[in-house]
Write an enzyme that holds these catalytic residues in place. Structure first.
Site, short mmCIF file in Angstrom:
data_model
loop_
_atom_site.label_atom_id
_atom_site.label_comp_id
_atom_site.label_asym_id
_atom_site.label_seq_id
_atom_site.Cartn_x
_atom_site.Cartn_y
_atom_site.Cartn_z
CG ASP A 104 -1.82 1.06 1.07
OD1 ASP A 104 -2.29 1.68 0.28
OD2 ASP A 104 -2.45 1.36 2.30
CD GLU A 135 -4.69 6.79 -0.84
OE1 GLU A 135 -5.82 6.21 -0.86
OE2 GLU A 135 -3.93 6.55 0.20
CD GLU A 136 -2.13 5.33 2.93
OE1 GLU A 136 -3.36 5.46 3.38
OE2 GLU A 136 -1.91 4.44 2.51
CG HIS A 181 -3.39 1.56 7.00
ND1 HIS A 181 -4.62 2.42 6.76
CD2 HIS A 181 -2.93 1.77 5.38
CE1 HIS A 181 -4.68 3.04 5.97
NE2 HIS A 181 -3.80 2.71 5.02
CG ASP A 194 -4.32 2.64 -2.92
OD1 ASP A 194 -3.60 1.85 -2.35
OD2 ASP A 194 -4.90 3.56 -2.51
#
Length: 536
Positions: free
Chosen positions: A362, A396-397, A496, A425
């Site tokens: 990711d 993006e996060e 994550h 993604d």
């Protein structure tokens, strides 16, 4: 991936375990503008203007969040609307044209999967993450990685290699510790959630309240909650439903006087691993520290609380937000033979990552297949009619901020500039096919393109697109786009967390993902017709 606006869209589509929309975020900071203004006296005028503009852009994102030759060919459909492939009635000539790409598609797949490029995508990704590690927004690691990618894109012979600015938040994780101190002592592994405030020096020692849902929490009075740490332990019901506790838990708890909130990690599986992600403070509500804890610990706390046991936790966090940072989207092209700056086909993934793990899954894999798709096509001497543009998004996060900045910078002529958007993604595991979002005419064309992927056994077609958060800035308004369908049933096991490493990535699967990405982008970019769109 992680955006509160986007997760509600993409997590509605999944074949097996609701692997769909993994990112809950919209960055909110009521002190953003005040921090910038307070810095003005000690800043050059140009830098101040840049920071102020970026800050206003971020605030706008909070509020909202989230043609070849100007000719759109229309095709008639039989039946009624949503009957899938059966309702498509493309001209025979167009079907034959798409079918005619089969030898080229097979060549692309053969070269990348079994030929001279086999294994290169995995090795390039390993080189990237081994060199720079995690790449959180605002960090030197991310900016150095951007410079590295730029240099290597140029070495690959790609064209128009450059960056475009995007202002991102700069949140920094500090010392973090949580310990159950009563009725017995136990360390609680945790990760502060993105954007969280820290605790006071020495931390917080407070009694615990544990609930399974917001509905259960709503039954508690302010007197019951005030001064306590609230632990939310929602059942895993797919990412889209479960991630709201991460995104909103702190403010929900704070409204009743809680001093901190802890959230069961948003994952269906755990081996004692906390999973982080962005969270959003509600405007006008006191900000309290918030973090994720492991599934195991959260469920243990809930069981004990329901038995009537009194528990106390010592929580200490030194996380903090710094001034906004000007980062960059990274861009390269394989320019078209007929159209260069119009009717562009975008392939993309995001280069930033969370600060745990190394962001191989990711979204290093998605970024890498987008970059290398161009590299391999150029090496094979394949140049389409239209330009294929690789964009590796930043920020993006924290809320699709790279995509937001790019949309705003290119909005004036966007309908002429963009033909189609790809984004990966949601993992780069064994490909199954491609997801699609767009009008029915474009869908019928894209269905035929997906049929060409037989050599990969990846001819599955899905709609709407899943795993395209940054490109939702366009696809949500009528531009056609696609994302990678892959066997990502275990995606949220690693998402994550410290488990997002190269150990998750398989060389052969990455080759196949790069192959379907390159082949699909080439065909869309080379067709004699532009992809139809209904932009609003």
């Amino acid at each position: 991936m992680d955006a509160m606006r986007f997760h509600s869209l993409r997590e509605t589509h999944s074949n097996s375990t609701d692997i769909a929309h993994r990112k809950g975020w919209w960055w909110r900071s009521s002190t953003l503008v005040s921090r910038v203004l307070s810095k003005a006296m000690g800043t050059s005028r140009s830098k101040f203007v840049l920071l102020l503009a970026g800050s206003l852009t971020l605030l706008a994102v909070q509020v909202l969040a989230g043609v070849l030759d100007n000719r759109v060919d229309q095709y008639s459909f039989g039946g009624g609307g949503d009957n899938g492939a059966e309702s498509c009635k493309l001209p025979d000539s167009l079907i034959r044209e798409i079918e005619g790409y089969q030898p080229i598609v097979d060549k692309i797949i053969g070269k990348i999967v079994d030929g001279e490029f086999a294994g290169q995508t995995w090795q390039s990704l390993a080189d990237l993450v081994d060199t720079f590690g995690a790449r959180p927004a605002g960090s030197d690691q991310l900016e150095n990685a951007i410079d590295y990618v730029l240099e290597n894109m140029k070495r690959d012979g790609l064209e128009n290699v450059h960056t475009e600015n995007a202002t991102v938040p700069h949140w920094v994780r500090g010392f973090e510790s949580a310990q159950l101190v009563a009725p017995f002592k136990k360390n609680l592994p945790l990760l502060g959630l993105g954007g969280t405030v820290g605790t006071m020096r020495g931390g917080i020692i407070a009694e615990v309240i544990a609930v399974e849902s917001f509905e259960e929490f709503s039954q508690l009075t302010t007197d019951q909650v005030k001064g306590k740490i609230v632990v939310f332990v929602p059942k895993w019901e797919g990412y889209g439903k479960t991630v709201v506790y991460r995104g909103k838990g702190a403010s929900v708890a704070s409204k009743k006087g809680a001093v901190a909130s802890l959230i069961r990690s948003v994952t269906p599986f755990s081996i004692g691993s906390p999973h982080t992600g962005w969270q959003s403070y509600e405007d006008g509500v006191k900000k309290i520290p918030t973090a994720c804890i492991t599934v195991e610990d959260a469920e243990m706390i809930l069981r004990k609380y329901r038995k009537g046991e009194k528990m106390t936790i010592h929580l200490e966090m030194e996380d903090r937000s710094l001034d906004p940072f000007v980062s960059r989207n990274t861009i390269a092209e394989l320019q078209g033979t007929t159209f260069t700056n119009t009717s562009v086909v975008v392939v993309s993934g995001h280069l930033d990552s969370w600060d745990v793990g190394v962001g191989a899954m990711d979204d290093g894999g998605g970024a890498m297949i987008s970059w290398k798709a161009l590299t391999y096509l150029k090496a094979m001497g394949l140049r389409a009619r239209r330009t294929i543009r690789a964009i590796l998004w930043t920020g993006e996060e924290e809320g699709l901020l790279g995509g937001q900045a790019y949309k705003e910078a290119h909005m004036e002529n966007e309908q002429k500039e963009f033909n189609f958007f790809f984004e990966s993604d949601m993992g780069t595991f064994e490909p199954r096919g491609l997801d699609f979002t767009g009008n029915k005419d474009a869908e019928c064309i894209f269905r035929e393109v997906v049929k060409l992927m037989t050599a990969l056994n990846a001819t599955e077609f899905g709609t709407p697109a899943d795993g395209g958060p940054d490109i939702s800035h366009w696809t949500s308004r009528g531009f056609p786009g696609a994302s990678l369908l892959n066997k990502n049933e275990k995606y949220f096991w690693f998402h994550h967390s410290a488990g997002d490493t190269m150990a998750v990535e398989d060389p052969k699967s990455l080759d196949k993902c790069a192959a379907i990405w390159a082949a699909a982008a080439y065909v869309i970019a080379d067709l004699s017709v532009a992809m139809p769109k209904d932009v609003v």
